[in-house]
Write a protein that holds these residues in place. Structure first.
Motif, mmCIF file in Angstrom:
data_model
loop_
_atom_site.group_PDB
_atom_site.id
_atom_site.type_symbol
_atom_site.label_atom_id
_atom_site.label_comp_id
_atom_site.label_asym_id
_atom_site.label_seq_id
_atom_site.Cartn_x
_atom_site.Cartn_y
_atom_site.Cartn_z
ATOM 1 N N TYR A 62 -16.524 34.012 13.094
ATOM 2 C CA TYR A 62 -15.398 33.078 13.089
ATOM 3 C C TYR A 62 -14.573 33.203 14.372
ATOM 4 C CZ TYR A 62 -12.560 37.151 12.384
ATOM 5 O OH TYR A 62 -11.960 38.361 12.570
ATOM 6 N N GLN A 66 -15.892 36.274 20.068
ATOM 7 C CA GLN A 66 -17.183 36.905 19.755
ATOM 8 C C GLN A 66 -18.168 36.783 20.924
ATOM 9 O OE1 GLN A 66 -20.274 34.661 18.261
ATOM 10 N NE2 GLN A 66 -18.972 33.487 16.855
ATOM 11 N N ILE A 103 -13.541 44.144 22.268
ATOM 12 C CA ILE A 103 -14.214 45.418 22.551
ATOM 13 C C ILE A 103 -15.123 45.252 23.766
ATOM 14 C CG2 ILE A 103 -15.778 47.169 21.607
ATOM 15 C CD1 ILE A 103 -14.298 46.067 18.871
HETATM 16 S S1 SF4 Z 1 -14.221 42.694 17.058
HETATM 17 FE FE1 SF4 Z 1 -14.404 41.145 18.708
HETATM 18 S S2 SF4 Z 1 -15.457 39.428 17.743
HETATM 19 FE FE2 SF4 Z 1 -14.693 40.733 16.082
HETATM 20 S S3 SF4 Z 1 -12.655 39.912 15.535
HETATM 21 FE FE3 SF4 Z 1 -12.322 41.511 17.105
HETATM 22 S S4 SF4 Z 1 -12.324 40.406 19.045
HETATM 23 FE FE4 SF4 Z 1 -13.244 39.039 17.559
#
Ligand code: SF4
Length: 371
Positions: A62, A66, A103
């Protein structure tokens, strides 16, 4: 790109991390990027909230950030964040920092950058105000141990209430290993040192991105609060983003998250069991009626006697909150209540409470009228 321009973009991309409960966090009137209001220790404070980067190796389906989503990626340097934050702070625009990040490279590399910002502020500039540090999924015990003394509050986003729910959203995050285990470490570190993150740990759920019901969300929250000592939960209504796997999914109504906030308060502040809350046959809360009022209509304890009911019964009366319930208990020890006006002066919403209470044995309004 100049720092403020990058910051504007990264504040916009931090939307995935901004809960939609307007009384908790909302953009301030100052027209600069990253300034919001938050509640800490029952006080509303303006904070600087920003993502260090919108790069991310995770694939939450979502999320705009990502790994598979194609768009411009930016990253703020540690020095850029500390410089802008100190400028805002010295001008009295903000009294705190909420630092989060996508990340980049690895969970520990990301944590190191966030810890370094907090370390520079605390140690090099003697900054003593509020810092909320996001602990990213998969962060090592070592990095969490170094983040905790620097932070007033820490959080990890559960995103989903159950392992199955999380696997619908992401194939790269493990519910038990990357999130649950990290919360256990945080809890045990806090038990050993009360100065670590003294405002506690919180979490956030994305509502409507998977098939989880409100019942599942609230049942998990109840268990997380008990086992992991989490202080509270925030909810963000799923809103599909073009170019992500979930772009064609239905948007979640903000009415749903508003009702979840009301129900979370029943669990957190009023100590309700999940079974006392009313759900429809699909496991969802009513979007129109207050969950506490609906629960009261289903309970057999009413009407309760104001001058003798235990606190757990007073807390179940619509219109009586934790503060007014405590005041009732303290005052009635010295002098019993005689009129509803005396309750009104304590902050009780008498029009809501009347059908559910008795005063010295007298009904104040008929419950039948409500049914
Ligand atoms: S880990 Fe990365 S992809 Fe997942 S919610 Fe957080 S920023 Fe978005």
């Amino acid at each position: 790109m100049e720092t403020l321009r990058k910051m504007q973009v990264l504040c916009d991309y931090s939307q995935y991390d901004i809960c939609d409960y307007s009384t908790d966090i909302k953009r301030s009137d100052i027209n600069l990027p990253g300034i919001y209001h938050t509640i800490a220790n029952s006080c509303k404070i303006p904070i600087f909230k920003v993502l260090m980067t919108n790069k991310c190796v995770f694939d939450c389906k979502y999320c705009i950030n990502q790994s598979k989503h194609k768009f411009t990626r930016l990253e703020l340097e540690v020095e850029e964040i500390t410089k802008v934050f100190l400028d805002y702070y010295q001008k009295n625009y903000v009294h705190g920092l909420f630092l989060s990040s996508g990340i980049v490279n690895s969970s520990n590399y990301t944590m190191e950058n966030m810890i370094e910002v907090a370390r520079i502020l605390r140690k090099d500039y003697g900054y003593n105000d509020y810092i909320h540090l996001k602990i990213v999924p998969g962060a090592s015990k070592e990095s969490i141990k170094r983040a905790m003394p620097l932070a007033d509050r820490v959080s990890i986003n559960f995103e989903s209430a159950t392992p199955d729910g999380l696997s619908e959203i992401s194939s790269t995050k493990s519910f038990k290993k990357d999130i649950l285990r990290r919360f256990k470490w945080i809890d045990s570190m806090k038990k050993k040192n009360k100065k670590f993150a003294p405002s506690g740990a919180t979490t956030q759920f994305v509502i409507g991105a998977n098939g989880e019901t409100d019942h599942e969300v609230l049942a998990s929250i109840k268990s997380f609060y008990k086992k992991l000592n989490i202080q509270r939960s925030y909810f963000s209504a799923f809103d599909p983003v073009d170019g992500t796997e979930f772009e064609n999914k239905e948007k979640c109504s903000s009415k749903r998250t508003t009702q979840l906030y009301h129900a979370e308060a029943l669990i957190n502040s009023y100590k309700f069991d999940v079974d006392e809350i009313v759900f429809n046959k699909n496991g969802l809360l009513s979007e129109d009626e207050d969950p506490k009022y609906l629960s009261a209509l289903n309970m057999s304890i009413f009407p309760v006697e104001i001058n003798s009911a235990p606190i757990n019964e007073l807390l179940r009366v619509p219109g009586i909150g934790p503060k007014s319930a405590s005041k009732i208990i303290n005052i009635r020890k010295k002098m019993p209540f005689k009129t509803v006006n005396e309750l009104k002066r304590l902050g009780v919403i008498v029009s809501r409470a009347e059908p559910f209470i008795k005063l010295n044995g007298d009904f104040q309004a008929s419950l039948d009228k409500l049914l």
